[in-house]
Design a protein around this motif. Structure first.
Motif, PDB file in Angstrom:
ATOM      1  N   PHE B 138      11.840   2.519   1.341  1.00 22.86           N
ATOM      2  CA  PHE B 138      10.895   2.143   0.347  1.00 22.86           C
ATOM      3  C   PHE B 138       9.861   1.166   0.941  1.00 22.86           C
ATOM      4  CE2 PHE B 138      14.104   3.227  -3.216  1.00 22.86           C
ATOM      5  CZ  PHE B 138      13.286   4.141  -3.610  1.00 22.86           C
ATOM      6  N   GLU B 139      10.147   0.349   1.924  1.00 21.58           N
ATOM      7  CA  GLU B 139       9.087  -0.435   2.474  1.00 21.58           C
ATOM      8  C   GLU B 139       8.280   0.358   3.467  1.00 21.58           C
ATOM      9  OE1 GLU B 139      11.644  -3.115   4.652  1.00 21.58           O
ATOM     10  OE2 GLU B 139      12.043  -4.401   3.035  1.00 21.58           O
ATOM     11  N   ASP B 140       8.934   1.166   3.981  1.00 22.04           N
ATOM     12  CA  ASP B 140       7.931   2.414   4.653  1.00 22.04           C
ATOM     13  C   ASP B 140       7.102   3.216   3.931  1.00 22.04           C
ATOM     14  OD1 ASP B 140       9.293   1.871   6.981  1.00 22.04           O
ATOM     15  OD2 ASP B 140      10.439   3.579   7.097  1.00 22.04           O
ATOM     16  N   ALA B 141       7.609   3.473   2.646  1.00 23.05           N
ATOM     17  CA  ALA B 141       6.847   4.368   1.597  1.00 23.05           C
ATOM     18  C   ALA B 141       5.720   3.536   1.182  1.00 23.05           C
ATOM     19  CB  ALA B 141       7.700   4.843   0.606  1.00 23.05           C
ATOM     20  N   ARG B 142       5.906   2.360   1.116  1.00 20.04           N
ATOM     21  CA  ARG B 142       4.715   1.394   0.515  1.00 20.04           C
ATOM     22  C   ARG B 142       3.854   1.279   1.618  1.00 20.04           C
ATOM     23  NH1 ARG B 142       6.360  -4.862  -1.367  1.00 20.04           N
ATOM     24  NH2 ARG B 142       6.399  -4.851   1.066  1.00 20.04           N
ATOM     25  N   GLY B 143       4.235   1.049   2.894  1.00 27.31           N
ATOM     26  CA  GLY B 143       3.365   0.915   3.956  1.00 27.31           C
ATOM     27  C   GLY B 143       2.253   2.402   4.170  1.00 27.31           C
ATOM     28  N   ALA B 151       4.637  -2.480  -5.698  1.00 26.31           N
ATOM     29  CA  ALA B 151       6.092  -2.135  -6.020  1.00 26.31           C
ATOM     30  C   ALA B 151       6.995  -2.902  -5.247  1.00 26.31           C
ATOM     31  CB  ALA B 151       6.378  -0.713  -5.829  1.00 26.31           C
ATOM     32  N   ASP B 152       8.278  -3.396  -5.530  1.00 27.61           N
ATOM     33  CA  ASP B 152       9.160  -4.201  -4.943  1.00 27.61           C
ATOM     34  C   ASP B 152      10.278  -3.457  -4.319  1.00 27.61           C
ATOM     35  OD1 ASP B 152      10.990  -5.971  -3.876  1.00 27.61           O
ATOM     36  OD2 ASP B 152      11.228  -6.872  -5.867  1.00 27.61           O
ATOM     37  N   PRO B 153      10.269  -3.188  -2.916  1.00 27.75           N
ATOM     38  CA  PRO B 153      11.422  -2.457  -2.358  1.00 27.75           C
ATOM     39  C   PRO B 153      12.713  -2.600  -2.680  1.00 27.75           C
ATOM     40  CG  PRO B 153       9.748  -2.681  -0.798  1.00 27.75           C
ATOM     41  CD  PRO B 153       9.331  -3.742  -1.886  1.00 27.75           C
ATOM     42  N   VAL B 154      12.913  -3.889  -3.066  1.00 24.86           N
ATOM     43  CA  VAL B 154      14.359  -4.324  -3.437  1.00 24.86           C
ATOM     44  C   VAL B 154      14.696  -3.755  -4.896  1.00 24.86           C
ATOM     45  CG1 VAL B 154      15.876  -6.427  -4.076  1.00 24.86           C
ATOM     46  CG2 VAL B 154      14.367  -6.300  -2.119  1.00 24.86           C
TER      47      VAL B 154
END
Lengths: 204, 204
Positions: B138-143, B151-154
């Motif tokens: 999800f961090e990658d998706a945000r990047g 959006a918060d990956p956690v």
């Protein structure tokens, strides 16, 4: 001398209370005549008057679960659309000790139900009814322009039930990480995402 | 004469196979030495050599569940971001008979785990690890701009696990209404909604 009818009703309530206590603590896997008798401080012989078989005890426990679920206090659904969906899903989540006990017993019942064709069919029907009870609120939400016109209320209801029950399980195992505030925020994120109009698509 | 080491290993595999069969059919609620012995067509006495207590049998069953989950075949995660999240969640869903058996046993284990402090803590840790394994994607998706910057990956990881496990439960009870096609469509709707930029908000 046989007990007066009022006494019998009171005793039946005591029995149900003890069954619920055992279920909340030990689940269906720990539901035995001995455990219920211990919770009531009576003999298992006395309890066999109510439950001649293990199956009768389980049947009573499942009835009790349906009854307490149907009779639980619920939020007012004054505003139609997503606000009503939100109220319904908050009514399911383990936000209070009573809600937590009820959810814990539901999750416990899944092991039993998956092993028995009739109980599994009952549970599948419960899911059909739950999804059907949420669907009209998603139809309202679509009519109100709260979700995209292309969204399917049947799919939305199945997704909302999935999200909520999966959150129930995580919260039951980790109440410290999933207090009321966190569960509510996750639910609001979920509903907030549904409320957004389509733009990007997922690459597969 | 004691059996040769090769025979012992083969017999251990047979025992594990029978334990898995019983779990897939009857769950932890139906896991007994007698049921495993019947599945192997051996005496319970022979099995007590492997499992001197019920607890030893349960411990072996839980180990087996972790082992088979860790060793299950997984999709390649070549594309980062939401496509990797999608692959991970598809790897969880009951899309094949093997996946269905494994999920059925996991759901069954929850009754047991909720009734035992140590097992409940183990399960809570499993959830921590599962969420932590999804979060980087999800961090990658945000990047990559696939999900909103806010959006918060956690939170996204906790939501994705909730959605997936709740879908698992519905699909286990109603495989006819939740074939592979429907489960996949629901998952894609879920991920598709996350991928949309914020616009409307939920009225509460």
């Amino acid at each position: 001398m046989a007990p007066a009818p009022g006494d019998r009703d009171a005793r039946r309530k005591d029995v149900s209370h003890a069954v619920w206590q055992v279920l909340a603590e030990k689940g269906f896997g720990g539901l035995t005549l001995r455990a219920v008798a211990a919770a009531m401080n009576v003999s298992t012989g006395m309890l066999m008057h109510y439950f001649p078989t293990k199956l009768a005890l389980i049947a009573h426990a499942l009835d009790l679960l349906d009854k307490r679920t149907a009779e639980r206090p619920r939020r007012v659904r004054a505003t139609p659309g997503l606000a009503s969906v939100r109220a319904m899903l908050l009514d399911i989540l383990p936000l209070t000790p009573d809600d937590t006990a009820r959810n814990r017993i539901w999750v416990s019942s899944w092991d039993l139900a998956l092993a028995d064709g009739d109980l599994a069919a009952d549970q599948a029907e419960r899911y059909v009814r739950l999804r059907a009870s949420i669907r009209p609120h998603f139809e309202d939400a679509r009519g109100l322009g709260e979700v995209p016109e292309t969204a399917d209320p049947v799919q939305l209801a199945a997704g909302a039930v999935a999200f909520t029950h999966g959150l129930v399980v995580q919260a039951l195992f980790d109440p410290a990480r999933f207090p009321k505030r966190v569960q509510t925020a996750l639910l609001d994120d979920y509903l907030g995402a549904l409320a957004r109009p389509a733009d990007l698509t997922v690459r597969s």
